[in-house]
Design an enzyme around this catalytic site. Structure first.
Site, PDB file in Angstrom:
ATOM      1  N   HIS A  31     -12.422 -30.276   6.308  1.00  0.00           N
ATOM      2  CA  HIS A  31     -11.209 -31.046   6.024  1.00  0.00           C
ATOM      3  C   HIS A  31     -11.062 -32.178   7.036  1.00  0.00           C
ATOM      4  CE1 HIS A  31     -10.503 -27.202   4.008  1.00  0.00           C
ATOM      5  NE2 HIS A  31      -9.612 -27.802   3.257  1.00  0.00           N
ATOM      6  N   LEU A 180       0.179 -36.220   1.498  1.00  0.00           N
ATOM      7  CA  LEU A 180      -0.736 -35.733   0.471  1.00  0.00           C
ATOM      8  C   LEU A 180      -1.121 -34.282   0.722  1.00  0.00           C
ATOM      9  CD1 LEU A 180      -3.105 -38.814   0.057  1.00  0.00           C
ATOM     10  CD2 LEU A 180      -1.295 -38.049  -1.509  1.00  0.00           C
ATOM     11  N   GLU A 357      11.317 -10.240   6.431  1.00  0.00           N
ATOM     12  CA  GLU A 357      10.168  -9.395   6.783  1.00  0.00           C
ATOM     13  C   GLU A 357       8.940 -10.192   7.210  1.00  0.00           C
ATOM     14  OE1 GLU A 357      12.971  -6.895   4.528  1.00  0.00           O
ATOM     15  OE2 GLU A 357      12.083  -8.875   4.115  1.00  0.00           O
ATOM     16  N   HIS A 406      11.441   5.577   4.351  1.00  0.00           N
ATOM     17  CA  HIS A 406      11.897   5.680   2.961  1.00  0.00           C
ATOM     18  C   HIS A 406      10.731   5.526   1.987  1.00  0.00           C
ATOM     19  CE1 HIS A 406      15.605   5.317   5.096  1.00  0.00           C
ATOM     20  NE2 HIS A 406      16.327   5.480   3.990  1.00  0.00           N
ATOM     21  N   GLN A 418      13.508   0.791  -4.075  1.00  0.00           N
ATOM     22  CA  GLN A 418      13.525   1.158  -2.657  1.00  0.00           C
ATOM     23  C   GLN A 418      12.360   2.063  -2.264  1.00  0.00           C
ATOM     24  OE1 GLN A 418      16.414  -0.274  -0.937  1.00  0.00           O
ATOM     25  NE2 GLN A 418      16.229  -1.227  -2.954  1.00  0.00           N
ATOM     26  N   ARG A 464      12.255  10.002   4.445  1.00  0.00           N
ATOM     27  CA  ARG A 464      13.711   9.932   4.566  1.00  0.00           C
ATOM     28  C   ARG A 464      14.338  11.308   4.772  1.00  0.00           C
ATOM     29  NH1 ARG A 464      18.377  10.307   1.404  1.00  0.00           N
ATOM     30  NH2 ARG A 464      19.992   8.762   1.916  1.00  0.00           N
TER      31      ARG A 464
END
Length: 608
Positions: A31, A180, A357, A406, A418, A464
């Site tokens: 690049h 660009l 997160e 969990h 969840q 949990r």
């Protein structure tokens, strides 16, 4: 700035462009145009503002430079050459087999803190480094070079808000606004004001400049280092492929070596051999460190019922007392993950990252660069949002600790949004990763401490609900190990379980024993690396393996077991969560998913 200094900077920038063209031409790819647009920016940074000792890359007083636009690696390597860190001969090995100079920078080079190339990651990681610098009370500065295309990434704005709200004045983002992208113009083109308004809304000090004017660049960099109480973004208007008519500000040239490199080099004034004496840090820095002591893990009595997430939280707080290098980052769920125990005990080393997160994991990576031992904690399901950051942590070989609570259908009535049901597969796929899944409180406490000194990305999965304590306090659980919980010479199958399903497996073994059917039970708390020797012995002696997991069938415990014993060819039956759960009690969820004790009993009978 004196005229002769401006002339040197212009000549150095031209050299960086030439060397970027040369390296890409030698490789036949790369690049160069993305490197050429930022050459003036980096020439001024290296010559006048960066404080770095290339002979001591681990010096805590060093500044940090992150090329978030990692595809501009030809520019970075040309800078290393100008600074005397690599030779011209090595520069021309760019992208070749066995070269340290890869297509995108990696930590194989000692002056590269983190691997880059997945866009939108440099600023979030840099924020973590800046957080660490503040914690250490060291006057180092973090510089991040970004492209304008990657400002479309949401992770950039997670980082912008965190840095702004925390007033991280020790980080500067330099945006190469060359207009660009890979396939055409960027969203805002050269509208520097559009970017300035966005960063300003997050509390950043904004500076808009001509990115090819060394005087303006020098002023902006000085302004950034001297700004207090807020981070700075330098928005530099540049031209992609600057200096070469063939490619300057032209679409269709991204990611390609120049067609006429010799002509381009001549147009840029030919090769040069200028060197840059990068300023070393003034004096030795002594980062502030917290004290430690003896490790006294919490102890839980056999037969009691304790959630592994609770044991994790208490163990984490104890680990923080023993080790002053441990820090914890929370995704605004510390009361549920039980990381709040650490926050209470060690508030100065607890960082609230809120529901972001990607920034959570990125900050952990950045803090690890500075030598801290970070535990990033949230629900297992939500770590999927940050998977690219986790993947790149593996590429960087960054030993961060991730904890997901969990997990699985056993969380109960909250429903499938969840439930972490893909996390084991996700974490097993990370290069050099470690995946641990404790079944009881004492095991969870031991593994929490065991994680601290592991290499690679380590993941701990917690449950949990409360589960029975089956191991006595003080036992060690080495990574890569397992535990045989049931075994007899008459066993006709072995049940392999982890986490909550260990207790279902034990209950199933007891039910089967009443019917005269002997089965072994193997607690596979280390899913990666897995205890292949124990699995092979079980496969050899019983010939039948049944895996049971609170996870999808793809990529979890069952597949890990299959990978380990595939050459032996035993029969392997996988019990896993195959349907889409709804809301129900934990017991109903396990039953519906066919991973409870009764499902295990039925599977054994079918197998036999």
């Amino acid at each position: 700035m004196p005229e002769h200094d401006l002339q040197f900077l212009s000549e150095l920038a031209a050299q960086l462009r030439v060397d970027s063209v040369r390296a890409s031409a030698a490789a036949g790819s790369g690049h160069p145009t993305s490197s050429m647009s930022a050459a003036d920016l980096m020439a001024v940074l290296f010559s006048c503002h960066l404080h770095y000792d290339f002979s001591r890359p681990d010096d805590p007083a060093n500044d940090h430079l992150i090329f978030s636009k990692g595809h501009a690696s030809p520019l970075l390597y040309s800078l290393f050459k100008a600074a005397g860190a690599i030779s011209d001969e090595e520069l021309l090995t760019f992208r070749q087999h066995g070269s340290r100079l890869e297509g995108h920078p990696s930590t194989r080079l000692p002056w590269v803190d983190v691997a880059t190339g997945s866009l939108g990651q440099g600023l979030p990681v840099g924020v973590g480094m800046a957080m660490a610098g503040r914690l250490e009370r060291v006057p180092q500065h973090v510089w991040v070079l970004s492209g304008d295309s990657e400002l479309a990434e949401g992770s950039v704005w997670e980082a912008a808000e965190h840095a702004g709200s925390e007033g991280l004045s020790n980080i500067t983002l330099i945006v190469d606004v060359n207009r660009l992208g890979q396939r055409g113009p960027t969203r805002h083109g050269w509208d520097l004001g559009a970017y300035a308004r966005r960063f300003g809304a997050f509390g950043w000090h904004t500076v808009e400049i001509d990115g090819h004017d060394p005087g303006q660049i020098d002023f902006a960099l000085s302004d950034a280092r001297n700004t207090r109480r807020r981070p700075t973004v330098i928005l530099a208007k540049t031209r992609k492929g600057a200096g070469v008519v063939e490619v300057e500000n032209r679409e269709g040239a991204h990611g390609k070596a120049l067609k006429e490199p010799e002509q381009a080099i001549a147009e840029l004034g030919g090769p040069r051999s200028l060197t840059v004496e990068v300023r070393r840090p003034a004096g030795r820095a002594e980062p502030y460190r917290f004290g430690g002591g003896e490790l006294a893990l919490p102890e839980f009595k056999i037969g009691d019922e304790v959630a592994t997430r609770t044991a994790f939280g208490e163990a984490l707080a104890a680990l923080g007392t023993a080790r002053g290098d441990v820090v914890v980052l929370d995704g605004e769920v510390a009361d549920s993950t039980k990381a709040e125990a650490f926050a209470t005990a060690h508030p100065e080393r607890f960082f609230q990252m809120y529901i972001a997160e990607q920034q959570l994991v990125a900050a952990a990576v950045g803090m690890r660069v500075r030598g801290w031992v970070p535990y990033a904690v949230t629900f297992a399901a939500f770590l999927t949002r940050a998977y690219d950051f986790i993947r790149m942590a593996g590429v960087s070989q960054s030993p961060i600790r991730l904890v997901g609570s969990h997990a699985g259908v056993s969380i109960g009535a909250d429903g499938p949004s969840q439930m972490g049901l893909e996390d084991l597969a996700m974490m097993r796929a990370v290069h050099g990763g470690i995946v641990l899944y404790p079944c009881d409180a004492n095991q969870a406490a031991a593994l929490t401490a065991e994680m601290a000194d592991l290499s690679g990305v380590a993941y701990l999965r917690t449950t949990r609900g409360a589960t029975p304590v089956i191991y006595p306090p003080g036992e060690r659980f080495p990574v890569g190990g397992s535990r045989v919980l049931r075994h007899s010479p008459s066993d006709r199958a072995t049940i392999v379980a982890a986490g909550i399903t260990v207790h279902e497996a034990l209950a199933a073994a007891d039910l089967l024993a009443k019917e005269g059917i002997g089965v072994g039970v193997l607690d596979m708390y280390s899913i990666k690396p897995i205890d292949a020797a124990a699995l092979m012995e079980a496969a050899t002696t019983t010939g039948n393996l049944i895996t049971v997991e609170d996870h999808r069938p793809e990529g979890g415990l069952g597949d890990a077991v299959l990978d380990a014993v595939s050459e032996l060819g035993p029969r392997v039956v996988k019990l896993a969560v195959r349907g889409l759960p709804g809301s129900a009690t934990p017991g109903e969820q396990l039953s519906d998913a066919r991973i409870d004790r009764h499902a295990v009993v039925a599977a054994v009978k079918r197998l036999l």
